[in-house]
Design a protein around this motif. Structure first.
Motif, mmCIF file in Angstrom:
data_model
loop_
_atom_site.group_PDB
_atom_site.id
_atom_site.type_symbol
_atom_site.label_atom_id
_atom_site.label_comp_id
_atom_site.label_asym_id
_atom_site.label_seq_id
_atom_site.Cartn_x
_atom_site.Cartn_y
_atom_site.Cartn_z
ATOM 1 N N ASP A 2 0.762 -1.028 0.042
ATOM 2 C CA ASP A 2 0.059 0.121 0.032
ATOM 3 C C ASP A 2 0.900 1.449 0.097
ATOM 4 O OD1 ASP A 2 -2.113 -1.831 0.230
ATOM 5 O OD2 ASP A 2 -2.235 -1.512 2.458
ATOM 6 N N ARG A 3 0.144 2.269 -0.536
ATOM 7 C CA ARG A 3 1.073 3.646 -0.703
ATOM 8 C C ARG A 3 0.257 4.629 -1.086
ATOM 9 N NH1 ARG A 3 4.054 4.028 -6.507
ATOM 10 N NH2 ARG A 3 2.212 4.066 -7.780
ATOM 11 N N ASN A 4 0.869 5.955 -0.378
ATOM 12 C CA ASN A 4 0.081 7.301 -0.687
ATOM 13 C C ASN A 4 0.475 7.492 -2.248
ATOM 14 O OD1 ASN A 4 -0.301 7.026 2.026
ATOM 15 N ND2 ASN A 4 -0.145 9.296 2.274
ATOM 16 N N GLU A 5 -0.456 8.400 -2.715
ATOM 17 C CA GLU A 5 -0.097 8.881 -4.173
ATOM 18 C C GLU A 5 -0.839 10.351 -4.547
ATOM 19 O OE1 GLU A 5 -1.979 6.259 -7.151
ATOM 20 O OE2 GLU A 5 -0.929 4.305 -6.172
ATOM 21 N N ARG A 22 -18.440 10.000 2.796
ATOM 22 C CA ARG A 22 -18.784 10.333 1.269
ATOM 23 C C ARG A 22 -17.871 9.673 0.546
ATOM 24 N NH1 ARG A 22 -22.444 14.140 1.460
ATOM 25 N NH2 ARG A 22 -22.648 13.956 -0.736
ATOM 26 N N LEU A 23 -18.255 9.179 -0.621
ATOM 27 C CA LEU A 23 -17.712 8.772 -1.622
ATOM 28 C C LEU A 23 -17.807 9.425 -2.630
ATOM 29 C CD1 LEU A 23 -16.546 6.207 -2.864
ATOM 30 C CD2 LEU A 23 -18.777 5.665 -3.520
ATOM 31 N N ILE A 24 -16.428 9.972 -3.010
ATOM 32 C CA ILE A 24 -16.282 11.014 -4.274
ATOM 33 C C ILE A 24 -15.742 10.282 -5.545
ATOM 34 C CG2 ILE A 24 -16.222 12.888 -2.610
ATOM 35 C CD1 ILE A 24 -13.101 12.663 -3.055
ATOM 36 N N THR A 25 -16.061 11.015 -6.599
ATOM 37 C CA THR A 25 -15.479 10.317 -7.684
ATOM 38 C C THR A 25 -14.509 11.421 -8.556
ATOM 39 O OG1 THR A 25 -17.619 9.018 -8.340
ATOM 40 C CG2 THR A 25 -15.847 9.733 -10.040
ATOM 41 N N LEU A 26 -13.315 11.251 -8.700
ATOM 42 C CA LEU A 26 -12.315 12.239 -8.817
ATOM 43 C C LEU A 26 -12.118 11.935 -10.687
ATOM 44 C CD1 LEU A 26 -9.616 12.195 -6.253
ATOM 45 C CD2 LEU A 26 -11.532 13.549 -6.516
ATOM 46 N N LEU A 27 -11.930 12.966 -11.129
ATOM 47 C CA LEU A 27 -11.410 12.915 -12.720
ATOM 48 C C LEU A 27 -10.000 13.499 -12.583
ATOM 49 C CD1 LEU A 27 -11.818 12.285 -15.712
ATOM 50 C CD2 LEU A 27 -12.785 14.702 -15.676
ATOM 51 N N SER A 28 -9.091 12.717 -12.956
ATOM 52 C CA SER A 28 -7.581 13.219 -12.940
ATOM 53 C C SER A 28 -6.859 12.868 -14.380
ATOM 54 C CB SER A 28 -6.933 12.405 -11.793
ATOM 55 O OG SER A 28 -5.455 12.683 -12.021
ATOM 56 N N ILE A 57 -4.882 19.305 -5.555
ATOM 57 C CA ILE A 57 -3.657 18.063 -5.620
ATOM 58 C C ILE A 57 -4.302 17.110 -4.492
ATOM 59 C CG2 ILE A 57 -1.234 17.370 -5.134
ATOM 60 C CD1 ILE A 57 -1.851 19.004 -7.650
ATOM 61 N N PHE A 58 -4.771 16.187 -4.797
ATOM 62 C CA PHE A 58 -5.178 15.000 -3.995
ATOM 63 C C PHE A 58 -4.178 14.047 -3.382
ATOM 64 C CE2 PHE A 58 -8.871 17.019 -5.997
ATOM 65 C CZ PHE A 58 -10.157 16.903 -4.961
ATOM 66 N N ASN A 59 -4.017 14.039 -2.327
ATOM 67 C CA ASN A 59 -3.099 13.005 -1.798
ATOM 68 C C ASN A 59 -4.122 11.702 -1.098
ATOM 69 O OD1 ASN A 59 -1.545 12.067 1.065
ATOM 70 N ND2 ASN A 59 -0.418 11.948 -0.719
ATOM 71 N N LEU A 60 -3.922 10.569 -1.987
ATOM 72 C CA LEU A 60 -4.801 9.401 -1.606
ATOM 73 C C LEU A 60 -3.858 8.114 -0.950
ATOM 74 C CD1 LEU A 60 -6.708 9.164 -5.039
ATOM 75 C CD2 LEU A 60 -7.322 10.504 -2.882
ATOM 76 N N TYR A 61 -4.434 7.380 -0.332
ATOM 77 C CA TYR A 61 -3.965 6.301 0.307
ATOM 78 C C TYR A 61 -4.387 5.219 -0.545
ATOM 79 C CZ TYR A 61 -2.450 2.512 3.422
ATOM 80 O OH TYR A 61 -1.753 1.262 3.753
ATOM 81 N N VAL A 72 -6.408 11.275 1.886
ATOM 82 C CA VAL A 72 -5.656 11.870 3.196
ATOM 83 C C VAL A 72 -5.290 13.203 3.088
ATOM 84 C CG1 VAL A 72 -3.199 11.624 3.962
ATOM 85 C CG2 VAL A 72 -4.138 9.546 2.798
ATOM 86 N N ASP A 73 -5.352 13.872 2.185
ATOM 87 C CA ASP A 73 -4.934 15.401 2.125
ATOM 88 C C ASP A 73 -5.560 15.819 0.914
ATOM 89 O OD1 ASP A 73 -4.467 17.714 3.467
ATOM 90 O OD2 ASP A 73 -2.108 17.467 3.467
#
Length: 246
Positions: A2-5, A22-28, A57-61, A72-73
């Motif tokens: 596992d890692r942060n991206e 909440r469940l969000i949908t991102l477009l990246s 800028i989304f930081n995801l786990y 995450v942030d």
């Protein structure tokens, strides 16, 4: 492992889960379309918030074993807050979100650029939301493989005459010349509307928004393009039932 991206993205959908999350949908342009859990978003003051249409800028786990993401942030670049303050802009944003959600697994970079360009315009020019939607749909259809150059019939390859009214070839879901029309003249595009769409394709989004055309004409073109979308994707677009075309 596992890692942060981290990557640039925008929230295009948001749904409440279990009253607290909440469940969000991102477009990246990096990840494409990805669903992300935001834990505690509904109740916790300390939880990271990612409102609808937030770009940043989304930081995801990333739990790779389950291919699940959690937020995450977030470093916001724009929250597009004026969208929610305008009824018309909010309707338009909902509509373009619905269309983008149809294009899973496609060129996310182009869709991201078109989506954010349209949102940025809507935020400061909500009165012209129908014009923005026309430009969005026109470019969106091209990206999705349903575009037309509005210069030549895609069926017989004949160049259109200057004042020719276009028909529609249902099997291939393309506007066409009157001779190739398979809908008996029930779905047509007048020559002046075709000229506007043709010129729009040859211009940038911002340049096309400066074209002089009446609000009545824009409304007619928008209704045509929305119906064209429904033919192309064989769907009923829910957001148009909210008064978008009124």
């Amino acid at each position: 492992m596992d890692r942060n991206e981290s990557a640039l993205a925008i929230v295009i959908a948001s749904t409440k889960v279990r009253n607290v999350d909440r469940l969000i949908t991102l477009l990246s342009p990096v990840w494409g379309e990805v669903k992300v859990m935001v834990y505690g978003a509904q109740k916790s003051i300390k939880a990271v918030k990612a409102p609808l249409y937030t770009e940043g800028i989304f930081n995801l786990y990333h739990v790779r074993e389950k291919n699940q993401f959690s937020l995450v942030d977030l470093t916001p670049l724009s929250i597009h807050e004026k969208i929610s303050e305008s009824f018309e802009a909010n309707l338009a944003a909902s509509f373009i979100s619905e269309l983008v959600l149809l294009q899973r697994g496609t060129d996310s970079t182009s869709y991201f650029k078109l989506f954010t360009t349209t949102l940025d315009f809507l935020e400061d020019n909500n009165y012209y939301y129908k014009r923005a939607l026309v430009q969005f749909i026109l470019r969106y259809l091209n990206m999705a493989g349903f575009g037309s150059d509005f210069a030549f019939c895609p069926i017989c390859q004949k160049p259109y005459e200057r004042n020719e009214v276009l028909g529609f070839y249902l099997d291939s879901t393309f506007p066409c010349c009157s001779k190739c029309d398979t809908m008996g003249g029930t779905f047509v595009l007048p020559h002046n509307a075709r000229a506007y769409l043709r010129a729009s394709l040859l211009a940038s989004f911002s340049q096309a928004m400066e074209f002089v055309v009446s609000d009545i004409q824009i409304g007619r073109i928008l209704r045509y393009l929305v119906r064209l979308c429904e033919f192309c994707f064989d769907v009923h677009l829910k957001s148009i039932s909210t008064g978008l075309l009124d």
